[in-house]
Every structure is written in structure tokens, then in C-alpha cells.
Design a protein around this motif. Structure first.
Motif, PDB file in Angstrom:
ATOM      1  N   PRO A  38     -10.507  -6.551  -1.910  1.00 28.14           N
ATOM      2  CA  PRO A  38     -10.426  -7.914  -1.344  1.00 28.14           C
ATOM      3  C   PRO A  38      -9.614  -7.993  -0.044  1.00 28.14           C
ATOM      4  O   PRO A  38      -9.973  -8.726   0.868  1.00 28.14           O
ATOM      5  CB  PRO A  38      -9.764  -8.729  -2.453  1.00 28.14           C
ATOM      6  N   SER A  39      -8.544  -7.206   0.051  1.00 25.39           N
ATOM      7  CA  SER A  39      -7.734  -7.237   1.272  1.00 25.39           C
ATOM      8  C   SER A  39      -8.162  -6.169   2.273  1.00 25.39           C
ATOM      9  O   SER A  39      -7.654  -6.126   3.392  1.00 25.39           O
ATOM     10  CB  SER A  39      -6.251  -7.073   0.942  1.00 25.39           C
ATOM     11  N   LYS A  40      -9.092  -5.282   1.846  1.00 27.04           N
ATOM     12  CA  LYS A  40      -9.627  -4.214   2.691  1.00 27.04           C
ATOM     13  C   LYS A  40      -8.542  -3.229   3.141  1.00 27.04           C
ATOM     14  O   LYS A  40      -8.590  -2.679   4.232  1.00 27.04           O
ATOM     15  CB  LYS A  40     -10.390  -4.792   3.872  1.00 27.04           C
ATOM     16  N   ILE A  41      -7.564  -2.993   2.258  1.00 21.41           N
ATOM     17  CA  ILE A  41      -6.458  -2.076   2.537  1.00 21.41           C
ATOM     18  C   ILE A  41      -6.599  -0.823   1.678  1.00 21.41           C
ATOM     19  O   ILE A  41      -6.796  -0.904   0.470  1.00 21.41           O
ATOM     20  CB  ILE A  41      -5.095  -2.737   2.255  1.00 21.41           C
ATOM     21  N   VAL A  42      -6.492   0.322   2.330  1.00 24.52           N
ATOM     22  CA  VAL A  42      -6.513   1.612   1.643  1.00 24.52           C
ATOM     23  C   VAL A  42      -5.114   2.212   1.771  1.00 24.52           C
ATOM     24  O   VAL A  42      -4.604   2.377   2.882  1.00 24.52           O
ATOM     25  CB  VAL A  42      -7.551   2.570   2.267  1.00 24.52           C
ATOM     26  N   THR A  43      -4.491   2.505   0.641  1.00 23.31           N
ATOM     27  CA  THR A  43      -3.167   3.123   0.620  1.00 23.31           C
ATOM     28  C   THR A  43      -3.353   4.579   0.219  1.00 23.31           C
ATOM     29  O   THR A  43      -4.005   4.879  -0.780  1.00 23.31           O
ATOM     30  CB  THR A  43      -2.242   2.407  -0.376  1.00 23.31           C
ATOM     31  N   ILE A  44      -2.774   5.470   1.024  1.00 26.85           N
ATOM     32  CA  ILE A  44      -2.977   6.897   0.818  1.00 26.85           C
ATOM     33  C   ILE A  44      -1.633   7.606   0.769  1.00 26.85           C
ATOM     34  O   ILE A  44      -0.836   7.484   1.701  1.00 26.85           O
ATOM     35  CB  ILE A  44      -3.818   7.485   1.967  1.00 26.85           C
ATOM     36  N   GLU A  45      -1.397   8.317  -0.322  1.00 24.48           N
ATOM     37  CA  GLU A  45      -0.217   9.165  -0.415  1.00 24.48           C
ATOM     38  C   GLU A  45      -0.676  10.570  -0.093  1.00 24.48           C
ATOM     39  O   GLU A  45      -1.436  11.175  -0.844  1.00 24.48           O
ATOM     40  CB  GLU A  45       0.398   9.077  -1.803  1.00 24.48           C
ATOM     41  N   THR A  46      -0.225  11.079   1.052  1.00 25.99           N
ATOM     42  CA  THR A  46      -0.705  12.360   1.554  1.00 25.99           C
ATOM     43  C   THR A  46       0.342  13.012   2.445  1.00 25.99           C
ATOM     44  O   THR A  46       1.213  12.333   2.980  1.00 25.99           O
ATOM     45  CB  THR A  46      -2.008  12.162   2.347  1.00 25.99           C
TER      46      THR A  46
END
Length: 65
Positions: A36-44
Motif C-alpha cells: 500500500p505504501s510502495k516501500i521496500v525495506t531491505i536488510e543487506t
């Protein structure tokens, strides 16, 4: 942690494609998507520009969120 705004992401297929693009750069990355917020959170530990480029190559414009 890296957060990307991916405005073209609209459905579950998009989520899968973006996740696959991230994992192509870092297979051990933890990817969380808030559609819905179009946010991708990536732990890398991978370089943020390489992640962003992979998502763009998959067909999705993105910018740091």
C-alpha cells in the motif's frame, strides 16, 4: 538497512519481481514489502546502488525512501 520507494509496484506479481531482483544481487537479503505504501525495506550488506539498479532493470523506477 535500505528503503526504496517503488511507485510502479501495484500487485503481488510486482512484489515478487522486485524481491527477485533484490535477491539477484544479495541472495541472503531480507526483503519486506509494504505494497500500500510502495516501500521496500531491505536488510543487506550489498551496495545500495546495485540493489537500486537491479530493481530498475526489472522494470521498476525507484528512489531512496
Amino acid at each position: 538497512m535500505l528503503k526504496l520507494n517503488v511507485p510502479d509496484m501495484t500487485c503481488g506479481h510486482c512484489v515478487g519481481t522486485v524481491t527477485k531482483a533484490v535477491k539477484s544481487v544479495d541472495s541472503s537479503a531480507a526483503v519486506t514489502v509494504d505494497l500500500p505504501s510502495k516501500i521496500v525495506t531491505i536488510e543487506t550488506t550489498a551496495d545500495a546502488s546495485k540493489i537500486s539498479q537491479a530493481v530498475e532493470t526489472a522494470g521498476y523506477a525507484n528512489k531512496a525512501a
